[in-house]
Scaffold this motif. Structure first.
Motif, PDB file in Angstrom:
ATOM      1  N   SER A  21       0.862  -1.189   0.000  1.00 41.22           N
ATOM      2  CA  SER A  21       0.000   0.000   0.000  1.00 41.22           C
ATOM      3  C   SER A  21       0.890   1.227   0.000  1.00 41.22           C
ATOM      4  O   SER A  21       1.755   1.381   0.875  1.00 41.22           O
ATOM      5  CB  SER A  21      -0.899   0.003   1.239  1.00 41.22           C
ATOM      6  N   LYS A  46      -5.093   6.734   3.961  1.00 45.29           N
ATOM      7  CA  LYS A  46      -5.286   5.289   3.806  1.00 45.29           C
ATOM      8  C   LYS A  46      -6.569   4.940   3.057  1.00 45.29           C
ATOM      9  O   LYS A  46      -6.802   3.773   2.764  1.00 45.29           O
ATOM     10  CB  LYS A  46      -5.326   4.617   5.189  1.00 45.29           C
ATOM     11  N   ARG A  64      -8.212  -6.814   2.193  1.00 42.79           N
ATOM     12  CA  ARG A  64      -8.727  -5.560   2.750  1.00 42.79           C
ATOM     13  C   ARG A  64     -10.248  -5.641   2.721  1.00 42.79           C
ATOM     14  O   ARG A  64     -10.870  -5.448   1.669  1.00 42.79           O
ATOM     15  CB  ARG A  64      -8.238  -4.337   1.972  1.00 42.79           C
ATOM     16  N   CYS A 117     -11.354 -10.456   8.074  1.00 41.31           N
ATOM     17  CA  CYS A 117     -10.512 -10.860   6.943  1.00 41.31           C
ATOM     18  C   CYS A 117     -10.448 -12.379   6.838  1.00 41.31           C
ATOM     19  O   CYS A 117     -10.600 -12.933   5.750  1.00 41.31           O
ATOM     20  CB  CYS A 117      -9.105 -10.296   7.096  1.00 41.31           C
ATOM     21  N   THR A 161      -0.949 -10.356   4.462  1.00 39.08           N
ATOM     22  CA  THR A 161      -1.235  -9.000   4.923  1.00 39.08           C
ATOM     23  C   THR A 161      -2.738  -8.852   5.082  1.00 39.08           C
ATOM     24  O   THR A 161      -3.497  -9.129   4.148  1.00 39.08           O
ATOM     25  CB  THR A 161      -0.706  -7.965   3.916  1.00 39.08           C
ATOM     26  N   TRP A 216      -6.024  -6.375   6.445  1.00 40.07           N
ATOM     27  CA  TRP A 216      -6.446  -4.981   6.647  1.00 40.07           C
ATOM     28  C   TRP A 216      -7.955  -5.018   6.827  1.00 40.07           C
ATOM     29  O   TRP A 216      -8.704  -5.141   5.868  1.00 40.07           O
ATOM     30  CB  TRP A 216      -6.040  -4.177   5.422  1.00 40.07           C
ATOM     31  N   ASP A 228     -11.035  -2.985   7.612  1.00 41.63           N
ATOM     32  CA  ASP A 228     -11.642  -1.667   7.813  1.00 41.63           C
ATOM     33  C   ASP A 228     -12.765  -1.740   8.832  1.00 41.63           C
ATOM     34  O   ASP A 228     -13.161  -0.718   9.405  1.00 41.63           O
ATOM     35  CB  ASP A 228     -12.174  -1.139   6.484  1.00 41.63           C
ATOM     36  N   PRO A 233      -9.209  -8.698  11.936  1.00 47.32           N
ATOM     37  CA  PRO A 233      -8.314  -9.309  10.942  1.00 47.32           C
ATOM     38  C   PRO A 233      -8.365 -10.834  11.002  1.00 47.32           C
ATOM     39  O   PRO A 233      -8.383 -11.496   9.971  1.00 47.32           O
ATOM     40  CB  PRO A 233      -6.931  -8.781  11.345  1.00 47.32           C
ATOM     41  N   LEU A 254      -2.458  -4.357   9.028  1.00 42.64           N
ATOM     42  CA  LEU A 254      -2.332  -2.939   8.697  1.00 42.64           C
ATOM     43  C   LEU A 254      -3.454  -2.089   9.263  1.00 42.64           C
ATOM     44  O   LEU A 254      -3.308  -0.862   9.333  1.00 42.64           O
ATOM     45  CB  LEU A 254      -2.282  -2.756   7.174  1.00 42.64           C
ATOM     46  N   GLU A 255      -4.584  -2.696   9.624  1.00 43.10           N
ATOM     47  CA  GLU A 255      -5.697  -1.906  10.149  1.00 43.10           C
ATOM     48  C   GLU A 255      -6.669  -2.796  10.906  1.00 43.10           C
ATOM     49  O   GLU A 255      -6.810  -3.992  10.608  1.00 43.10           O
ATOM     50  CB  GLU A 255      -6.427  -1.182   9.017  1.00 43.10           C
ATOM     51  N   PHE A 292      -3.522   1.112  14.519  1.00 42.04           N
ATOM     52  CA  PHE A 292      -4.870   0.959  13.979  1.00 42.04           C
ATOM     53  C   PHE A 292      -5.807   1.940  14.650  1.00 42.04           C
ATOM     54  O   PHE A 292      -5.481   2.552  15.673  1.00 42.04           O
ATOM     55  CB  PHE A 292      -5.364  -0.489  14.107  1.00 42.04           C
TER      56      PHE A 292
END
Length: 465
Positions: free
Chosen positions: A123, A130, A278, A283, A306, A308, A310, A314, A341-342, A377
């Motif tokens: 990213s 973001k 993402r 996830c 990875t 992410w 939102d 995760p 990542l988030e 995060f």
């Protein structure tokens, strides 16, 4: 004879020199305008070669406030140079994540450049944004392509593919089939594998705005390797009562309610490797019984990926099971080499980058999280391990959580709520939790008091090393 050998050598040398080391894909004509995002102009080349344009796809992210980000997708081997121009607004700062990649770009005005020497999913974020970032997916070149004359190969070549005579926008995939999605292909349908075995879905093309991405039901030995999934309405990979499932090198975006990434019910012997997810829900979620899928869930390896989220988790384990007949067992699950990542979740019941929400008479045991790197995060918890009765989804509390190892966990950030470990009662407890090598903002955690953690009742043998 010497002349013939020399001629063969020259031909082979010529072929080697002409081999493609960078392969790019354009969007089909019907999507060139509607699916394009003009926030960035992205080009790639072999070092010293000619620049090649990439198509910048629109991808929608973040259920809270749906925004349009960008995505590019290409193949290469050796080394590749990347040049990105930010088309709108000033470039004051640039960050490339995951931070563990260690990529520091050169910035010259509006132009950002860097090099890659191995397949990468990243990213690129300008000025800390973001929500309108660039996702760049650099794949290995596919070496072994299936024989297109093989009757067991289903080929989606460059262009748009949509069922014309099947209701519900579904392609049904039967046993023994290999589905090859060319990098220039866009499939506007769900791929359904139902009561089948020995199925492969490969290639670097796109499954675009379908109901689901790939649905796998009551099947055996299924591989999904390579596609990009852009904004399905529901799950990206939906698996039920399937044994021997491999999900590798997929890339996924979602922005709607119930648009989880990989959700698996009563599945066993699963490998998830090298994915970028993402999603605006979990996830990766691992459950026992749900709907018409029955049985326990065992033997998972989730690695080199990875995540992410939102919205929601995760990673999430254990909420659904067969409460009416004593529950299921969810066991032998390992997460290794993961970048998170988030994580953004308002509801405390659904927080936790690493979550075990044990309900429905499930027993969850033998879970390992190792080499997990969690970046800053928005809202949530680092981990949440609870035996619960969830009134919305459960028929009973879980039976317990046993043998959980957190090893070499790194968190860098300032907004995490305290992690939670909590049992339900004396018979439905959390047992044998070992935290070995937890660092928070570079500081090694040596005792529970330093771990930003709340320990509730019915927790036995919690240790920090």
């Amino acid at each position: 004879m010497k002349k013939i050998n020399l001629l063969i050598l020259l031909v082979l040398l010529c072929c080697m020199l002409q081999a493609q080391h960078v392969i790019t894909y354009d969007a089909p004509g019907g999507l060139k305008y509607s699916a394009h995002n003009d926030d960035f102009t992205v080009q790639v080349r072999e070092p010293g070669g000619d620049w090649q344009d990439l198509f910048e796809w629109k991808v929608q992210v973040d259920l809270d406030n749906v925004q349009t980000a960008s995505m590019v997708n290409f193949d290469f081997e050796g080394e590749v140079e990347v040049r990105v121009r930010k088309n709108n607004g000033a470039v004051n700062s640039v960050q490339i994540r995951p931070l563990s990649l260690g990529i520091v770009p050169a910035v010259n005005g509006q132009v950002i450049s860097f090099s890659l020497s191995q397949p990468t999913k990243l990213s690129l974020e300008v000025n800390g944004d973001k929500l309108h970032n660039l996702h760049l997916f650099a794949n290995s070149i596919l070496k072994e392509k299936p024989n297109l004359d093989d009757p067991n190969v289903i080929y989606f070549g460059p262009g748009i593919h949509q069922p014309k005579d099947q209701p519900g926008d579904v392609f049904h995939i039967s046993s023994g089939k290999t589905v090859y999605i060319d990098g220039g292909a866009v499939v506007r349908a769900k791929l359904l594998i139902d009561r089948a075995e020995d199925v492969r879905i490969i290639g670097h093309g796109i499954i675009y705005q379908s109901e689901r991405g790939v649905e796998i039901r009551h099947s055996t030995n299924v591989t999904v390797d390579g596609p990009v999934f852009i904004n399905p309405s529901h799950y990206t990979i939906y698996g039920g009562q399937t044994t021997g499932l491999t999900v590798r090198n997929i890339k996924s975006f979602s922005c709607k309610g119930w648009s989880d990434g990989v959700d698996l019910m009563s599945c066993s012997n699963v490998v998830i490797d090298g994915v970028f997810m993402r999603n605006s829900d979990d996830c990766i979620a691992i459950y026992g019984h749900r709907w018409d899928f029955c049985g326990s869930a065992r033997n998972y390896q989730i690695k080199n990926s990875t995540l992410w989220s939102d919205i929601a988790h995760p990673t999430n384990i254990g909420l659904h099971g067969y409460a009416e007949v004593g529950g299921d067992t969810i066991e032998n699950i390992t997460f290794t080499n993961i970048d998170i990542l988030e994580h953004d979740e308002d509801d405390r019941d659904y927080q936790g980058c690493m979550a075990i929400t044990c309900s429905d008479n499930n027993l969850v045991r033998n879970i390992t999280y190792e080499n997990i790197r969690v970046e800053d995060f928005q809202e949530g918890q680092l981990f949440n391990f609870r035996v619960v009765y969830n009134e919305k989804y459960s028929g009973a509390p879980g039976r317990g959580i046993e043998n959980v190892l957190l090893k070499k966990i790194q968190y860098n950030g300032n907004f995490a709520n305290p992690s939670v470990i909590k049992g339900f009662d004396g018979e439905r407890a959390v047992k044998k939790i070992l935290i070995d090598g937890l660092t928070i903002n570079g500081n090694s955690v040596k005792k529970i008091a330093d771990a930003n953690m709340q320990v509730g009742g019915f927790v036995n043998e919690l240790k920090v090393k």
